[in-house]
Design a protein around this motif. Structure first.
Motif, PDB file in Angstrom:
ATOM      1  N   ALA A   4      -8.170   5.835   3.821  1.00 20.70           N
ATOM      2  CA  ALA A   4      -9.200   4.619   3.305  1.00 20.70           C
ATOM      3  C   ALA A   4      -9.057   3.433   3.924  1.00 20.70           C
ATOM      4  N   PHE A  63       1.166  -1.265   0.120  1.00 18.89           N
ATOM      5  CA  PHE A  63      -0.595   0.005   0.207  1.00 18.89           C
ATOM      6  C   PHE A  63       1.213   1.711   0.011  1.00 18.89           C
ATOM      7  N   ASN A  81      -8.729  -9.579   1.559  1.00 17.13           N
ATOM      8  CA  ASN A  81      -8.746  -9.442   0.501  1.00 17.13           C
ATOM      9  C   ASN A  81      -7.302 -10.277  -0.257  1.00 17.13           C
ATOM     10  N   GLU A 117     -14.087  -3.326   8.654  1.00 19.34           N
ATOM     11  CA  GLU A 117     -15.448  -2.962   7.174  1.00 19.34           C
ATOM     12  C   GLU A 117     -15.840  -1.755   7.713  1.00 19.34           C
ATOM     13  N   VAL A 139      -2.848   5.311  -2.616  1.00 17.08           N
ATOM     14  CA  VAL A 139      -4.451   5.946  -1.853  1.00 17.08           C
ATOM     15  C   VAL A 139      -4.256   7.086  -2.363  1.00 17.08           C
ATOM     16  N   ALA A 195      -1.191  -1.110  -3.697  1.00 14.63           N
ATOM     17  CA  ALA A 195      -2.576  -0.216  -4.460  1.00 14.63           C
ATOM     18  C   ALA A 195      -1.832   1.243  -3.350  1.00 14.63           C
ATOM     19  N   ALA A 237     -11.383   1.818   4.730  1.00 15.19           N
ATOM     20  CA  ALA A 237     -12.231   0.309   3.728  1.00 15.19           C
ATOM     21  C   ALA A 237     -11.309  -0.504   2.488  1.00 15.19           C
ATOM     22  N   GLU A 238     -10.668   0.669   2.111  1.00 17.42           N
ATOM     23  CA  GLU A 238      -9.333   0.279   0.672  1.00 17.42           C
ATOM     24  C   GLU A 238      -8.843  -0.631   1.888  1.00 17.42           C
ATOM     25  N   PHE A 239      -7.962   0.289   2.361  1.00 20.35           N
ATOM     26  CA  PHE A 239      -6.529  -0.829   2.960  1.00 20.35           C
ATOM     27  C   PHE A 239      -7.314  -1.840   3.771  1.00 20.35           C
ATOM     28  N   TYR A 240      -8.473  -2.298   4.812  1.00 28.45           N
ATOM     29  CA  TYR A 240      -8.724  -2.836   5.718  1.00 28.45           C
ATOM     30  C   TYR A 240      -9.518  -4.761   4.425  1.00 28.45           C
ATOM     31  N   GLY A 241     -10.258  -3.703   3.054  1.00 32.78           N
ATOM     32  CA  GLY A 241     -10.299  -4.892   2.945  1.00 32.78           C
ATOM     33  C   GLY A 241      -9.669  -5.821   1.126  1.00 32.78           C
ATOM     34  N   GLY A 242      -8.615  -4.932   1.172  1.00 36.64           N
ATOM     35  CA  GLY A 242      -7.368  -5.221   0.058  1.00 36.64           C
ATOM     36  C   GLY A 242      -6.601  -5.861   1.289  1.00 36.64           C
TER      37      GLY A 242
END
Length: 85
Positions: free
Chosen positions: A53, A12, A63, A85, A41, A39, A55-60
């Protein structure tokens, strides 16, 4: 030396990072072996990606973990990131 590493890589990078230039993170990503995830940001600095971000961090992260060994998927790590999330 990242091209010599043969394990999953997650990067990230805050696009406004004043410590590590953005092109350096892209070089690292390109030199990494698969599986790999990158990713960038927008608006985040060196330490603020999760804050800017979440959602992007923890979701990433979640995933990314889901691409790993099935035994790891069921670990406490996934539970912790699911709560974020």
């Amino acid at each position: 030396h990242l091209k010599e590493v043969h394990c999953p890589v997650l990067i990230f990078h805050g696009a406004s990072d004043g410590v590590v230039r953005h092109f350096n993170s892209e070089i690292l990503y390109k030199s990494a072996n698969a599986p790999k995830f990158f990713a960038s940001v927008k608006g985040a600095g060196h330490y603020s990606v999760p804050k800017i971000a979440p959602a992007e961090f923890y979701g990433g992260v979640k995933n990314f973990i889901n691409t790993l060994d099935p035994n790891i998927k069921s670990s406490k790590i996934v539970e912790i990131f699911s709560e974020k999330e």
